[in-house]
Design a protein around this motif. Structure first.
Motif, PDB file in Angstrom:
ATOM      1  N   HIS A   1       0.838  -1.244   0.044  1.00  0.00           N
ATOM      2  CA  HIS A   1       0.082  -0.038   0.065  1.00  0.00           C
ATOM      3  C   HIS A   1       0.881   1.360   0.004  1.00  0.00           C
ATOM      4  CE1 HIS A   1      -3.870  -1.776   0.496  1.00  0.00           C
ATOM      5  NE2 HIS A   1      -3.638  -2.495   1.466  1.00  0.00           N
ATOM      6  N   ASP A   2       2.122   1.353   0.170  1.00  0.00           N
ATOM      7  CA  ASP A   2       3.024   2.125   0.552  1.00  0.00           C
ATOM      8  C   ASP A   2       3.078   3.403  -0.536  1.00  0.00           C
ATOM      9  OD1 ASP A   2       4.386   2.372   3.167  1.00  0.00           O
ATOM     10  OD2 ASP A   2       4.568   0.421   2.612  1.00  0.00           O
TER      11      ASP A   2
ATOM     12  N   LEU B   1      -3.155  -9.004 -11.210  1.00  0.00           N
ATOM     13  CA  LEU B   1      -4.597  -8.267 -10.695  1.00  0.00           C
ATOM     14  C   LEU B   1      -4.882  -9.060  -9.536  1.00  0.00           C
ATOM     15  CD1 LEU B   1      -6.199  -5.752 -11.086  1.00  0.00           C
ATOM     16  CD2 LEU B   1      -7.823  -7.247 -12.195  1.00  0.00           C
ATOM     17  N   GLY B   2      -4.688  -8.505  -8.356  1.00  0.00           N
ATOM     18  CA  GLY B   2      -5.357  -9.468  -7.072  1.00  0.00           C
ATOM     19  C   GLY B   2      -4.355 -10.383  -6.674  1.00  0.00           C
ATOM     20  N   ILE B   3      -3.341 -10.505  -6.938  1.00  0.00           N
ATOM     21  CA  ILE B   3      -2.368 -11.677  -6.605  1.00  0.00           C
ATOM     22  C   ILE B   3      -1.349 -10.970  -6.008  1.00  0.00           C
ATOM     23  CG2 ILE B   3      -0.862 -13.723  -7.256  1.00  0.00           C
ATOM     24  CD1 ILE B   3      -3.086 -14.331  -9.394  1.00  0.00           C
ATOM     25  N   TYR B   4      -0.965 -11.262  -4.924  1.00  0.00           N
ATOM     26  CA  TYR B   4       0.223 -10.633  -4.169  1.00  0.00           C
ATOM     27  C   TYR B   4       1.354 -11.155  -5.054  1.00  0.00           C
ATOM     28  CZ  TYR B   4      -3.151  -8.607  -0.800  1.00  0.00           C
ATOM     29  OH  TYR B   4      -4.089  -7.980  -0.212  1.00  0.00           O
TER      30      TYR B   4
ATOM     31  N   HIS C   1       7.437  -7.563   4.033  1.00  0.00           N
ATOM     32  CA  HIS C   1       6.093  -7.171   4.367  1.00  0.00           C
ATOM     33  C   HIS C   1       5.007  -8.444   3.868  1.00  0.00           C
ATOM     34  CE1 HIS C   1       2.360  -5.063   4.746  1.00  0.00           C
ATOM     35  NE2 HIS C   1       1.739  -5.469   3.682  1.00  0.00           N
ATOM     36  N   ILE C   2       5.108  -8.999   2.701  1.00  0.00           N
ATOM     37  CA  ILE C   2       4.266 -10.137   2.207  1.00  0.00           C
ATOM     38  C   ILE C   2       4.871 -11.425   2.687  1.00  0.00           C
ATOM     39  CG2 ILE C   2       3.088 -11.232   0.391  1.00  0.00           C
ATOM     40  CD1 ILE C   2       3.153  -8.369  -0.842  1.00  0.00           C
ATOM     41  N   PRO C   3       3.995 -12.357   3.566  1.00  0.00           N
ATOM     42  CA  PRO C   3       4.498 -13.455   3.894  1.00  0.00           C
ATOM     43  C   PRO C   3       4.762 -14.473   2.843  1.00  0.00           C
ATOM     44  CG  PRO C   3       2.137 -13.493   4.172  1.00  0.00           C
ATOM     45  CD  PRO C   3       2.445 -12.005   3.832  1.00  0.00           C
ATOM     46  N   LEU C   4       5.714 -15.319   3.229  1.00  0.00           N
ATOM     47  CA  LEU C   4       5.652 -16.626   2.096  1.00  0.00           C
ATOM     48  C   LEU C   4       4.925 -17.720   2.349  1.00  0.00           C
ATOM     49  CD1 LEU C   4       9.749 -17.020   2.898  1.00  0.00           C
ATOM     50  CD2 LEU C   4       8.816 -15.617   0.979  1.00  0.00           C
TER      51      LEU C   4
ATOM     52  N   GLU D   1      -3.339 -16.651   5.357  1.00  0.00           N
ATOM     53  CA  GLU D   1      -1.928 -15.997   4.868  1.00  0.00           C
ATOM     54  C   GLU D   1      -1.985 -15.408   3.656  1.00  0.00           C
ATOM     55  OE1 GLU D   1      -2.305 -19.031   6.100  1.00  0.00           O
ATOM     56  OE2 GLU D   1      -1.156 -19.068   7.952  1.00  0.00           O
ATOM     57  N   GLY D   2      -1.783 -14.186   3.240  1.00  0.00           N
ATOM     58  CA  GLY D   2      -2.021 -13.413   2.270  1.00  0.00           C
ATOM     59  C   GLY D   2      -0.935 -13.580   1.278  1.00  0.00           C
ATOM     60  N   ALA D   3      -0.214 -14.501   1.317  1.00  0.00           N
ATOM     61  CA  ALA D   3       0.839 -15.130   0.447  1.00  0.00           C
ATOM     62  C   ALA D   3       0.765 -14.719  -0.992  1.00  0.00           C
ATOM     63  CB  ALA D   3       1.563 -16.212   0.840  1.00  0.00           C
TER      64      ALA D   3
END
Ligand SMILES: [Zn+2]
Length: 331
Positions: free
Chosen positions: A121-122, A185-188, A221-224, A244-246
């Motif tokens: 988000h930064d 789109l929509g995938i971290y 920031h984003i988990p594995l 988990e939003g990996a």
């Protein structure tokens, strides 16, 4: 099952990247930090991790009060902000600078060195690039972040060495990485092959320079994906109140860490309602809940931060616990 690219392709990509990048990274020396980090005279080094403050120019005063009280209680040697430090509520460049200045306040007022990584988000405000923001962060007296290794849109891949209490030799190391935003789109996003190469190169360089493996912790920031594996199979402490939003793509960062052997803990933000730590292949993986009151959080979970205490006598052991708003007299 999560669709991973074939192992052969990721391995080949990693190899090509590494061969090209190794020489560049190896030659580049990190700048000396403005405030050298040292174990204190009792051989301890304390880190506070603030995750997902995720706010705009009018930072929720409860967030700043929480940060201040936690710092007064814990008196850490270093603060790490693990991304989503600000968000799209910033509508102008002045807003971005104000949001950053607000969150710098608690550390700057207490003369505590602090470092940041970026989350998804930064820079969603599109007012300043991550490089411009990093340069702004670095203008604060106690901010010791670095532009570090840049690759594509990733910036702020760097490491900080912690010297022994009575020596200048490093006894502990902190890696900080940019885990990106969205790969489609929509995938971290995922840790890129170039970043994995950067990590392996730094670890190799340190081992050669100091003739030993320096135990380390890693923040991004984003988990594995391995966080979920660890949760299912390892010892678990704390709460898992959301999935988990990996990324759906696994580029092999965890594999590289296990093979390299220096990183004893990986800590992330991103999933505000998770505070768990779990062990996988001898590496402690964990979350820090979230610090920001102006962003989502599970009502069952108070805002808070994660505290780490590293002992110089045994720096391979990551002692850590959560501290919550209730622990410092807040809601
Ligand atoms: Zn996030």
């Amino acid at each position: 099952m999560k669709p991973n690219p074939p192992k052969l392709i990721t391995n080949l990509l990693s190899l090509v990247h590494c061969n090209v990048l190794f020489k560049i990274i190896y030659r580049n020396n990190s700048p000396l930090p403005k405030h050298p980090l040292k174990f204190d005279t009792s051989g301890k080094f304390k880190i506070v991790q603030f995750a997902d403050i995720q706010d705009g120019p009018d930072t929720d005063p409860r967030t700043l009060e929480l940060m201040s009280r936690i710092l007064d209680k814990e008196k850490p040697n270093l603060v790490v902000l693990t991304g989503d430090n600000i968000d799209g509520k910033c509508k102008t460049t002045a807003d971005v600078k104000k949001a950053i200045t607000n969150i710098a306040g608690p550390m700057e007022a207490r003369n505590i060195p602090w470092a940041i990584v970026f989350g998804n988000h930064d820079d969603e405000h599109l007012m300043m690039s991550k490089e411009e923001m990093m340069n702004f962060y670095m203008t604060f007296n106690y901010n010791i972040s670095q532009i570090g290794f840049k690759t594509g849109s990733r910036i702020g891949n760097y490491n900080l060495l912690i010297q022994g209490a009575s020596s200048q030799a490093p006894e502990f190391n902190i890696y900080l990485l940019d885990s990106g935003k969205y790969c489609t789109l929509g995938i971290y996003d995922y840790i890129t092959c170039s970043e994995i190469c950067w990590y392996k190169t730094i670890a190799k360089k340190l081992k050669k320079q100091y003739k030993k493996v320096i135990p380390a912790i890693m923040f991004f920031h984003i988990p594995l994906q391995e966080f979920h594996t660890a949760y299912k199979t390892g010892y678990v402490d704390g709460l898992r109140l959301e999935h988990e939003g990996a990324s759906l793509i696994n580029t092999g960062m965890f594999h590289a860490i296990v093979n390299t052997g220096d990183v004893k803990g990986i800590f992330v933000g991103h999933d505000h309602s998770n505070t768990y730590t779990a062990i996988l292949d001898g590496v402690l993986l964990g979350y820090a809940g979230n610090t920001g009151y102006a962003t989502y959080g599970n009502p069952k979970l108070q805002r808070g931060a994660r505290v780490f205490e590293i002992n110089e006598s045994n720096p391979s052991v990551i002692n850590t616990h959560m501290i919550f708003s209730g622990d410092v007299g807040l809601n």
